[in-house]
Enzyme design. Structure first.
Site, short mmCIF file in Angstrom:
data_model
loop_
_atom_site.label_atom_id
_atom_site.label_comp_id
_atom_site.label_asym_id
_atom_site.label_seq_id
_atom_site.Cartn_x
_atom_site.Cartn_y
_atom_site.Cartn_z
N LYS A 13 0.82 -1.22 0.00
CA LYS A 13 0.00 0.00 0.00
C LYS A 13 0.85 1.26 0.00
CE LYS A 13 -2.59 -0.29 3.65
NZ LYS A 13 -1.96 -1.37 4.38
N ARG A 88 -10.78 0.13 8.70
CA ARG A 88 -10.19 -1.20 8.84
C ARG A 88 -11.17 -2.28 9.25
NH1 ARG A 88 -4.07 -1.14 10.80
NH2 ARG A 88 -3.46 0.87 9.98
N ARG A 127 10.48 -7.51 5.97
CA ARG A 127 10.70 -6.08 6.21
C ARG A 127 11.24 -5.85 7.62
NH1 ARG A 127 5.46 -2.96 5.85
NH2 ARG A 127 5.29 -3.62 8.01
N ARG A 137 10.65 0.16 13.79
CA ARG A 137 9.56 0.69 14.61
C ARG A 137 9.32 -0.25 15.77
NH1 ARG A 137 4.92 1.12 10.28
NH2 ARG A 137 3.87 0.17 12.03
N ARG A 148 -0.90 -8.25 13.44
CA ARG A 148 -1.56 -7.33 12.51
C ARG A 148 -2.15 -8.08 11.32
NH1 ARG A 148 2.84 -3.61 13.44
NH2 ARG A 148 3.70 -4.08 11.41
#
Length: 195
Positions: A13, A88, A127, A137, A148
């Site tokens: 995205k 979401r 990632r 992060r 997630r």
């Protein structure tokens, strides 16, 4: 042009959003960016969101709706926007539609980057592994990434399925290379006469 971009964590995205916003000359509005900005600024909403984000859980709807409504009314959104990361789940979608009515706006297209869950997990975990030391992060650990993806499958995917058949819904296979997915998006948007 007002676009809503859907897809799971690791679906590409962010990458595709950057390409689209340059193409259309509109701002990229990411709830993740809004939340991180609020968190970094130490605002009450940011502090409230921190705990949820660290656990890989969704931030409560009202917190997100208030942030998004404020952002969509800023001066740089006058010619359009690309929203990613919201709504979401079905309850957010309902509140979002009402919020758009309240602020006198609508969207042009709902763009869905469809990537199977096992590929989302692979991409997101890669990632996290590749993140440079100190730049990862706090919510990009393997555990929270898997959480997630699970939340996406349980809450977001059913909401997206509700939009299938909507006249503004655009489905794109997101499993190819960046260039392939970009070409597919442009082809699909071209079919609906917006490029």
């Amino acid at each position: 042009m007002r676009l809503i971009l859907f897809g799971g964590p690791g679906s590409g995205k962010g990458t595709q959003a950057a390409i689209l916003l340059e193409h259309f000359g509109i701002p990229h509005i990411s709830t993740g960016d809004i939340l991180r900005s609020e968190r970094a600024a130490g605002t009450p909403l940011g502090q409230q969101a921190q705990g949820y984000m660290d656990r890989g859980e969704l931030v409560p709807d009202q917190v997100i709706v208030d942030m998004v409504a404020n952002r969509l009314q800023q001066a740089d959104t006058a010619t359009g926007w690309l929203l990613d990361g919201f709504p979401r789940n079905p309850s957010q979608a309902k509140v979002f539609e009402s919020m758009l009515t309240d602020i006198g706006q609508t969207y042009d297209y709902l763009l869905f980057l469809d990537v199977p869950a096992h590929i989302l997990q692979e991409r997101a975990l890669n990632r996290a592994k590749q993140a440079a030391s100190g730049q990862q992060r706090s919510d990009d650990t393997p555990e929270t990434i898997l959480k997630r993806v699970q939340v996406y499958e349980q809450e977001t995917l059913p909401m997206i399925q509700q939009y299938v058949g909507h006249p503004k819904f655009v489905h794109v296979d997101g499993t190819g290379t960046i260039a392939e997915v970009t070409a597919a998006i442009k082809a699909r948007l071209g079919e609906v006469n917006c490029v």
